[in-house]
Enzyme design. Structure first.
Site, PDB file in Angstrom:
ATOM      1  N   ASP A  44       0.849  -1.183   0.000  1.00 27.84           N
ATOM      2  CA  ASP A  44       0.000   0.000   0.000  1.00 27.84           C
ATOM      3  C   ASP A  44       0.890   1.240   0.000  1.00 27.84           C
ATOM      4  O   ASP A  44       2.007   1.209   0.519  1.00 27.84           O
ATOM      5  CB  ASP A  44      -0.855   0.042   1.265  1.00 27.84           C
ATOM      6  CG  ASP A  44      -2.039  -0.898   1.214  1.00 27.84           C
ATOM      7  OD1 ASP A  44      -2.095  -1.741   0.309  1.00 27.84           O
ATOM      8  OD2 ASP A  44      -2.907  -0.804   2.113  1.00 27.84           O
ATOM      9  N   HIS A  81       4.618  -7.496  -0.126  1.00 28.76           N
ATOM     10  CA  HIS A  81       4.252  -8.767  -0.758  1.00 28.76           C
ATOM     11  C   HIS A  81       4.922  -8.922  -2.125  1.00 28.76           C
ATOM     12  O   HIS A  81       5.473  -7.973  -2.669  1.00 28.76           O
ATOM     13  CB  HIS A  81       2.731  -8.842  -0.898  1.00 28.76           C
ATOM     14  CG  HIS A  81       2.007  -8.893   0.415  1.00 28.76           C
ATOM     15  ND1 HIS A  81       1.324 -10.002   0.860  1.00 28.76           N
ATOM     16  CD2 HIS A  81       1.867  -7.958   1.399  1.00 28.76           C
ATOM     17  CE1 HIS A  81       0.785  -9.756   2.052  1.00 28.76           C
ATOM     18  NE2 HIS A  81       1.092  -8.514   2.389  1.00 28.76           N
ATOM     19  N   SER A 129       8.369   3.139   5.429  1.00 26.76           N
ATOM     20  CA  SER A 129       9.501   3.402   4.553  1.00 26.76           C
ATOM     21  C   SER A 129       9.111   3.251   3.097  1.00 26.76           C
ATOM     22  O   SER A 129       8.036   3.655   2.690  1.00 26.76           O
ATOM     23  CB  SER A 129      10.686   2.500   4.896  1.00 26.76           C
ATOM     24  OG  SER A 129      11.842   2.986   4.261  1.00 26.76           O
TER      25      SER A 129
END
Length: 286
Positions: free
Chosen positions: A90, A147, A252
């Protein structure tokens, strides 16, 4: 003036000491402390807890557990269209495009070296020359697990020591070679589209980076460290498309690299575009 003072502070602050102190606070289990911190943070950054596997803020044992929270099943459906390359996280697209002359575009007037980003090995970097990159910035309110954009077999992981500058837009526009200067974990996978690098970049007050196969990556001694995961070294580690790769304890940036003529980024994405993990970020170029 305010922006200049912020950038100057980035150079002067003791990055690692500050991050260690914040890391200790983020692991504190004292109810009065962790509950206040979590509730303040969720309100300050308008965190959407309705999609979290555990919605109750007081249920988390410490701030880091809340920050790296899992989502409900189905909260991030994976794009299953043919050849789709998924967003690893995201956040927002910081930049994406072609790797030109061995450099990656950072912001207007700034770029950084693929060779330095990947730890200084010319043979490793050569596979990505002329290829494609996508840089995803994770803001404080975002889901902070990273992911797999494609299914892959882990070849090697490189821990690269460095500074811990903030990685927001202001520092990207003002700190040269930002992402090749910060501490990072470089993960190289073999995929159906050739080599793929997923680089987890540390930042100011990021307490640690973890991967699903090695746990905590950032070692006490900040020295370059390469771990091989090929068949000769140990049993191969294979991760499916969309599988969890790692996580940030505080936010980050994740950078994804492919070799030349392997991936074409979707036309709707540009600098600043919001993106969610599992969304189609690009596709096979052929």
């Amino acid at each position: 003036m305010q922006q200049r003072l912020f950038i100057l502070s980035q150079y002067l602050l003791p990055h690692h000491l500050l991050s260690r102190l914040i890391g200790c606070a983020a692991e504190c289990r004292a109810t009065w402390f962790k509950s206040r911190l979590i509730n303040w943070f969720a309100k300050q950054y308008q965190v959407d807890m309705s999609e979290a596997a555990v919605e109750q803020l007081d249920a988390y044992e410490h701030f880091n557990a809340f920050f790296t929270r899992a989502l409900k099943d189905g909260a991030r459906p994976l794009d299953n269209s043919a050849g789709a390359v998924l967003s690893p996280a995201d956040g927002a697209v910081s930049q994406l495009g072609k790797i030109e002359h061995g450099r990656i575009f950072q912001a207007k007037g700034h770029s950084f070296s693929v060779l330095e980003l990947l730890g200084g090995d010319s043979e490793r970097a050569a596979e990505f020359m002329g290829g494609e990159f996508a840089t995803i910035y994770l803001s404080p309110k975002d889901y902070h697990r990273v992911h797999m954009p494609l299914a892959g077999t882990l070849r090697e992981m490189i821990y690269v020591p460095g500074r811990l500058f903030s990685v927001n837009q202001t520092t990207a526009e003002n700190v040269p070679e930002l992402f090749a200067r910060n501490e990072r974990a470089v993960c190289i996978f073999d995929t159906e589209r050739g080599p793929m690098a997923v680089v987890l970049v540390g930042a100011m007050i990021v307490a640690s980076i973890e991967t699903v196969w090695a746990g905590l990556v950032t070692p006490p001694k900040r020295e370059l460290k390469t771990s091989r995961y090929d068949a000769a070294a140990r049993a191969p580690i294979e991760l499916a498309k969309g599988a969890e790769l790692g996580r940030f304890k505080l936010g980050s940036t994740a950078i994804v690299l492919f070799g030349p003529e392997q991936v074409q980024w979707a036309a709707e994405f540009g600098a600043g575009s919001p993106v969610r993990m599992g969304q189609r970020l690009g596709a096979n170029s052929l």
